[in-house]
Design a protein around this motif. Structure first.
Motif, PDB file in Angstrom:
ATOM      1  N   ALA A 214       0.791  -1.375   0.000  1.00 45.51           N
ATOM      2  CA  ALA A 214       0.110  -0.078   0.071  1.00 45.51           C
ATOM      3  C   ALA A 214       0.804   1.302   0.095  1.00 45.51           C
ATOM      4  N   GLY A 215       1.963   1.336   0.744  1.00 45.64           N
ATOM      5  CA  GLY A 215       2.831   2.465   0.889  1.00 45.64           C
ATOM      6  C   GLY A 215       3.243   2.902  -0.506  1.00 45.64           C
ATOM      7  N   LYS A 216       3.879   1.837  -0.913  1.00 49.57           N
ATOM      8  CA  LYS A 216       4.496   2.102  -2.528  1.00 49.57           C
ATOM      9  C   LYS A 216       3.597   2.495  -3.349  1.00 49.57           C
ATOM     10  N   GLU A 217       2.356   1.990  -3.557  1.00 47.61           N
ATOM     11  CA  GLU A 217       1.363   2.030  -4.444  1.00 47.61           C
ATOM     12  C   GLU A 217       1.023   3.609  -4.162  1.00 47.61           C
ATOM     13  N   LEU A 218       0.190   3.869  -3.067  1.00 46.42           N
ATOM     14  CA  LEU A 218      -0.421   4.869  -2.890  1.00 46.42           C
ATOM     15  C   LEU A 218       0.578   6.417  -2.870  1.00 46.42           C
ATOM     16  N   ILE A 219       1.693   6.137  -2.040  1.00 46.08           N
ATOM     17  CA  ILE A 219       2.563   7.446  -2.085  1.00 46.08           C
ATOM     18  C   ILE A 219       3.358   7.620  -3.192  1.00 46.08           C
ATOM     19  N   GLY A 220       3.849   6.188  -3.646  1.00 46.64           N
ATOM     20  CA  GLY A 220       4.705   6.461  -4.949  1.00 46.64           C
ATOM     21  C   GLY A 220       4.058   6.851  -6.137  1.00 46.64           C
ATOM     22  N   SER A 221       2.828   6.475  -6.136  1.00 47.48           N
ATOM     23  CA  SER A 221       2.008   6.768  -7.422  1.00 47.48           C
ATOM     24  C   SER A 221       1.500   8.356  -7.486  1.00 47.48           C
ATOM     25  N   THR A 222       1.471   9.036  -6.181  1.00 48.90           N
ATOM     26  CA  THR A 222       1.219  10.165  -6.028  1.00 48.90           C
ATOM     27  C   THR A 222       2.581  11.293  -6.319  1.00 48.90           C
ATOM     28  N   GLY A 257       1.438   5.458 -20.149  1.00 53.02           N
ATOM     29  CA  GLY A 257       0.444   4.596 -20.583  1.00 53.02           C
ATOM     30  C   GLY A 257       1.369   3.245 -21.026  1.00 53.02           C
ATOM     31  N   VAL A 258       2.297   3.335 -21.558  1.00 51.75           N
ATOM     32  CA  VAL A 258       3.186   2.040 -21.952  1.00 51.75           C
ATOM     33  C   VAL A 258       3.691   1.232 -20.765  1.00 51.75           C
ATOM     34  N   ARG A 259       3.571   1.880 -19.355  1.00 50.24           N
ATOM     35  CA  ARG A 259       3.800   1.193 -18.369  1.00 50.24           C
ATOM     36  C   ARG A 259       2.469   0.606 -18.063  1.00 50.24           C
ATOM     37  N   LEU A 260       1.488   1.515 -17.939  1.00 51.28           N
ATOM     38  CA  LEU A 260       0.100   0.995 -17.594  1.00 51.28           C
ATOM     39  C   LEU A 260      -0.459  -0.168 -18.234  1.00 51.28           C
ATOM     40  N   PHE A 261      -0.226  -0.352 -19.539  1.00 51.22           N
ATOM     41  CA  PHE A 261      -0.722  -1.460 -20.318  1.00 51.22           C
ATOM     42  C   PHE A 261       0.251  -2.512 -20.622  1.00 51.22           C
ATOM     43  N   ARG A 262       1.630  -2.296 -19.616  1.00 52.16           N
ATOM     44  CA  ARG A 262       2.589  -3.401 -19.807  1.00 52.16           C
ATOM     45  C   ARG A 262       3.310  -3.581 -20.954  1.00 52.16           C
ATOM     46  N   ARG A 267       7.348  -3.341 -12.073  1.00 56.12           N
ATOM     47  CA  ARG A 267       7.405  -3.802 -10.892  1.00 56.12           C
ATOM     48  C   ARG A 267       6.104  -3.588  -9.985  1.00 56.12           C
ATOM     49  N   VAL A 268       5.454  -2.564 -10.442  1.00 54.60           N
ATOM     50  CA  VAL A 268       4.356  -2.152  -9.657  1.00 54.60           C
ATOM     51  C   VAL A 268       2.869  -2.391 -10.555  1.00 54.60           C
ATOM     52  N   ALA A 269       1.843  -2.366 -10.032  1.00 57.09           N
ATOM     53  CA  ALA A 269       0.624  -2.781 -10.604  1.00 57.09           C
ATOM     54  C   ALA A 269      -0.010  -1.806 -11.706  1.00 57.09           C
ATOM     55  N   PRO A 270      -0.834  -2.029 -12.581  1.00 56.69           N
ATOM     56  CA  PRO A 270      -1.218  -1.041 -13.329  1.00 56.69           C
ATOM     57  C   PRO A 270      -1.913  -0.012 -12.812  1.00 56.69           C
ATOM     58  N   PHE A 272      -1.291   1.593 -10.262  1.00 58.90           N
ATOM     59  CA  PHE A 272       0.046   2.643  -9.610  1.00 58.90           C
ATOM     60  C   PHE A 272       0.176   3.716 -10.910  1.00 58.90           C
ATOM     61  N   TRP A 273       0.210   3.112 -12.221  1.00 58.29           N
ATOM     62  CA  TRP A 273       0.431   4.004 -13.316  1.00 58.29           C
ATOM     63  C   TRP A 273      -1.014   4.740 -13.693  1.00 58.29           C
ATOM     64  N   SER A 274      -2.068   4.263 -13.455  1.00 60.55           N
ATOM     65  CA  SER A 274      -3.273   4.758 -13.787  1.00 60.55           C
ATOM     66  C   SER A 274      -3.551   5.982 -12.659  1.00 60.55           C
ATOM     67  N   ASN A 275      -3.066   5.857 -11.507  1.00 60.07           N
ATOM     68  CA  ASN A 275      -3.451   6.742 -10.386  1.00 60.07           C
ATOM     69  C   ASN A 275      -2.406   7.927 -10.502  1.00 60.07           C
ATOM     70  N   ALA A 276      -1.165   7.666 -11.172  1.00 59.45           N
ATOM     71  CA  ALA A 276      -0.215   8.680 -11.436  1.00 59.45           C
ATOM     72  C   ALA A 276      -0.752   9.239 -12.471  1.00 59.45           C
ATOM     73  N   LEU A 277      -1.591   8.913 -13.381  1.00 58.55           N
ATOM     74  CA  LEU A 277      -1.945   9.788 -14.564  1.00 58.55           C
ATOM     75  C   LEU A 277      -3.095  10.529 -14.108  1.00 58.55           C
ATOM     76  N   LEU A 278      -3.899  10.057 -13.231  1.00 62.10           N
ATOM     77  CA  LEU A 278      -5.020  10.921 -12.590  1.00 62.10           C
ATOM     78  C   LEU A 278      -4.286  12.052 -11.762  1.00 62.10           C
ATOM     79  N   THR A 279      -3.436  11.553 -10.910  1.00 62.79           N
ATOM     80  CA  THR A 279      -2.896  12.726 -10.001  1.00 62.79           C
ATOM     81  C   THR A 279      -2.081  13.760 -10.962  1.00 62.79           C
ATOM     82  N   MET A 280      -1.489  13.267 -12.061  1.00 57.20           N
ATOM     83  CA  MET A 280      -0.954  14.548 -13.079  1.00 57.20           C
ATOM     84  C   MET A 280      -1.926  15.214 -13.472  1.00 57.20           C
ATOM     85  N   MET A 281      -3.354  15.020 -13.850  1.00 55.08           N
ATOM     86  CA  MET A 281      -4.316  15.730 -14.202  1.00 55.08           C
ATOM     87  C   MET A 281      -4.904  16.690 -13.266  1.00 55.08           C
TER      88      MET A 281
END
Length: 341
Positions: A214-222, A257-262, A267-270, A272-281
């Motif tokens: 959870a820590g890596k996913e939530l804070i890392g993607s932010t 997107g290239v990481r989101l769709f593999r 090493r992280v779940a998709p 992670f990258w979708s939340n990073a994209l939403l955070t960017m916007m």
């Protein structure tokens, strides 16, 4: 061309087109409409047909009226209204875990963002509803065009969803993450409106995140989303116009997107990258609005980023504490089956 490559191109070109339309036509809250487009373009399976998108936008607009009706309840019967919102959010998170329909996420946004906006100003609530409805229509239209340009060519495997028992627990966990931030936002809607959008994204991400990650996913993607937003803003500052905004956001969505769709291993779940994209916007949209209004963009963006990190840290702590409590209960199910694969 592999279907993952096509998915990346659909996301990149679709988001670029949505930025061009929403910002070019100066529609209200254009970044909110773009967030809806991202949700629909990241949706697995065939696109939402334009006619169905029109009908869905109408239905969602009517349902969003329920969020407006929550405003007087919050003003006069605060505790009862919050309990009602919590019950509705639990049902929406549960149905989302069982069906995987991204439109349920829009209803989660409705019953959090719309009441907060309505408490700040009644007209703002209707602006939020308009932006969400525009996003659904635009997402359906762009999704249809992009799928015709880059068809999958083969059926998408049906996702595997949680069992009813685990879905009940994970939905409850998501509500516990979202509700305190909603209460905070109701006290000062002007400063915490963006935090609601981020919290809803975190609540959705928490539904697919294991406690040990959870820590890596939530804070890392932010942090990744904030870094991409900063790079995009710096590039846009060199030549600030609509075309450059579109191209920089397309470049950012292509990299994520290239990481989101593999297409490129990660090493992280998709999520992670979708939340990073939403955070960017979520960070970039208000920054553009602050710049247009003559506000201090750096100060406002740092405040939002700090708030997002606090919210992500709270979500991490909540998941950790709840899972420890769950594992101590007798006959508790294994934490390894808490999330979708």
């Amino acid at each position: 061309m592999h279907k993952a490559d096509k998915a990346v191109l659909r996301l990149t070109l679709g988001l670029g087109l949505s930025v061009m339309v929403t910002y070019g036509l100066a529609w209200p809250l254009p970044h909110l409409s773009c967030l809806v487009v991202i949700l629909l373009l990241c949706r697995p399976g065939p696109p939402l047909p334009p006619l169905k998108g029109l009908l869905m936008a109408g239905v969602l607009t009517l349902l969003m009226g329920g969020g407006v009706l929550m405003v007087p309840l919050l003003q006069h019967y605060g505790v009862s209204a919050l309990l009602l919102i919590a019950l509705v959010l639990y049902g929406l998170f549960y149905l989302g875990l069982k069906s995987g329909n991204p439109l349920l996420t829009l209803l989660v946004i409705t019953f959090t963002l719309v009441p907060v906006a309505g408490v700040a100003e009644q007209a703002l609530a209707f602006v939020v509803i308009q932006a969400l409805a525009i996003g659904v229509l635009l997402g359906a239209f762009i999704g249809t065009i992009s799928h015709h340009l880059f068809p999958d060519g083969e059926p998408v495997a049906k996702p595997v969803y949680l069992s009813p028992q685990n879905a009940t627990w994970v939905a409850l966990r998501a509500v516990i993450i979202v509700l305190p931030v909603l209460v905070l936002a109701l006290q000062d809607p002007g400063h915490y409106l963006a935090a609601i959008m981020k919290t809803v994204a975190l609540g959705q991400q928490a539904c697919t995140t294991q406690a040990r990650h959870a820590g890596k996913e939530l804070i890392g993607s932010t942090l990744v989303g904030a870094l991409v937003a900063a790079i995009t803003w710096s590039g846009l500052a060199l030549w600030p116009n609509l075309w450059m905004l579109m191209l920089w956001i397309m470049a950012a969505s292509l990299w994520l997107g290239v990481r989101l769709f593999r297409v490129k291993g990660s090493r992280v779940a998709p999520s992670f990258w979708s939340n990073a994209l939403l955070t960017m916007m979520i960070l970039l949209g208000p920054a553009i609005q602050d710049s247009a209004n003559g506000k201090d963009v750096l100060q406002a963006s740092l405040f939002r980023l700090g708030l997002f990190l606090l919210v992500a840290g709270y979500a991490w702590a909540a998941i950790w504490a709840l899972e420890r409590w769950r594992m101590r209960r007798p006959h508790s199910p294994s934490a390894n089956h808490e999330t979708m694969p």
